[in-house]
Scaffold this active site. Structure first.
Site, short mmCIF file in Angstrom:
data_model
loop_
_atom_site.label_atom_id
_atom_site.label_comp_id
_atom_site.label_asym_id
_atom_site.label_seq_id
_atom_site.Cartn_x
_atom_site.Cartn_y
_atom_site.Cartn_z
N ARG A 57 0.81 -1.24 0.00
CA ARG A 57 0.00 0.00 0.00
C ARG A 57 0.83 1.27 0.00
O ARG A 57 0.45 2.24 -0.66
CB ARG A 57 -1.05 -0.03 1.10
N THR A 58 1.94 1.30 0.74
CA THR A 58 2.69 2.56 0.82
C THR A 58 3.29 2.90 -0.54
O THR A 58 3.18 4.04 -1.01
CB THR A 58 3.80 2.45 1.89
N LYS A 85 24.58 -3.82 -6.93
CA LYS A 85 25.98 -3.97 -7.37
C LYS A 85 26.94 -3.31 -6.38
O LYS A 85 28.11 -3.17 -6.66
CB LYS A 85 26.15 -3.31 -8.75
N ARG A 107 12.05 3.99 1.20
CA ARG A 107 11.85 3.03 2.30
C ARG A 107 13.12 2.23 2.44
O ARG A 107 13.70 1.77 1.43
CB ARG A 107 10.67 2.11 2.03
N HIS A 135 7.70 6.38 10.36
CA HIS A 135 6.91 6.19 9.15
C HIS A 135 5.90 7.34 9.13
O HIS A 135 4.71 7.15 9.40
CB HIS A 135 6.22 4.83 9.21
#
Ligand code: NCD
Length: 309
Positions: A57-58, A85, A107, A135
């Protein structure tokens, strides 16, 4: 006006700043409800969504929010980028700046990662969840959902039940709700409450009854199995028995109370299926609020960028 380049946490946002975001978000939500998804405040702007952790959802709601505002949106999953990498966060930030990004939504599993990115990048950074730290947009969407139901956040009794220790949602909600004049009650196994949480202004409850009696909001939080070291509680079944929210416990809350959960829910663990689908449940409303709140944050950060150009 929100005078910030980045939105990293609610810990240092004032009542006025939170109020402004919530007002703009309520306005965005009205537009969305009317079916108006064309609000081009970010036309000609670019946003990159950079997720180093799973999300449904975020991530999608940040993407929709930026698109409804008319921005060009790029999605990067860490596994598919040069991060895999070995590129450092600082170099990633520089690369994304060189591509003329205006906003980076990040995130990351490590607390503090978006703060580092915000220091090195010219683009505005929005924290979409950093480890066990904060958050902010989740707490803002929770606060918007509460404000729409109760009219104001002042004096609300908000009971948060679940894995507080590993939860960035609990921390951002505590910071934001306290600033807006609400009281936050916490109930969880002692092993899932971080030390000093009471010093941050939370009321720690000893029983489910104490937490839910007279509560306006009952918020369940997910048991974060991916961040759990063994031994915090005996088993999910036992957790559900002692800490899960079922219909009987819900009766302790005020008659006008609402039930919330940021998702994803472990059905039958934090909340019973009945409670999830109860008329008091605002879980889907929270998801809808999420788009509006993220639109508001992007618009306000963009207004400030334009103002300081
Ligand atoms: C939360 C998160 O990722 O912190 N979920 C979300 O953003 N909706 C809570 C969780 O993962 O349990």
């Amino acid at each position: 006006m929100l005078k910030r380049k980045d939105l990293l946490g609610l810990i240092d946002l004032t009542e006025e700043e939170l109020g402004e975001i919530l007002d703009v978000a309520a306005d965005m939500k009205r537009h969305l409800r009317d079916g108006d998804k064309n609000l081009p405040y970010l036309k000609g702007k670019t946003a990159t969504i950079l997720f180093y952790e799973n999300s449904t959802r975020t991530r999608t709601s940040f993407e929709l929010a930026a698109k409804y505002l008319g921005a060009t949106v790029i999605n990067i999953a860490a596994g598919t980028s040069s991060v895999a990498k070995g590129e450092t966060l600082v170099d990633t930030g520089k690369t994304l700046d060189a591509q003329l990004n205006d906003f980076l939504v990040m995130r990351h599993p490590m607390g503090g990662a978006p703060y580092l990115l915000a220091k090195v990048a010219k683009a505005g950074v929005l924290n979409a969840g950093d480890g066990m730290n904060e958050h902010p947009t989740q707490a803002l969407l929770d606060m918007l959902t509460m404000k729409e139901h109760f009219g104001s956040l002042k004096g609300l009794e908000v009971a948060i039940v679940g894995d507080i220790k590993h939860s960035r949602v609990a921390k951002s909600n505590l910071f934001g709700l306290k600033t807006m004049g609400a009281n936050v009650r916490i109930f969880a196994p002692e092993t899932l409450i971080p030390k000093g949480f009471d010093k941050l202004g939370a009321t720690i409850c000893k029983s489910k009854e104490e937490a839910l009696d007279g509560a306006d909001v009952v918020m369940g939080l997910r048991i974060q199995l991916e961040r759990q070291q063994a031994g915090n509680f005996p088993s999910l079944n036992e957790y559900a028995h002692f800490y899960g929210i079922e219909g009987k416990a819900l009766k302790l809350a005020k008659p006008n109370a609402i039930v919330m959960h940021p998702g994803p829910v472990n059905r039958g663990v934090e909340l019973t299926g009945k409670v999830i689908d109860h008329e008091k449940s605002r879980i889907e409303e929270q998801v809808f609020s999420g788009i509006a709140v993220r639109m508001a944050c992007l618009k306000l950060l963009n207004d400030y960028r334009e103002y300081t150009k």
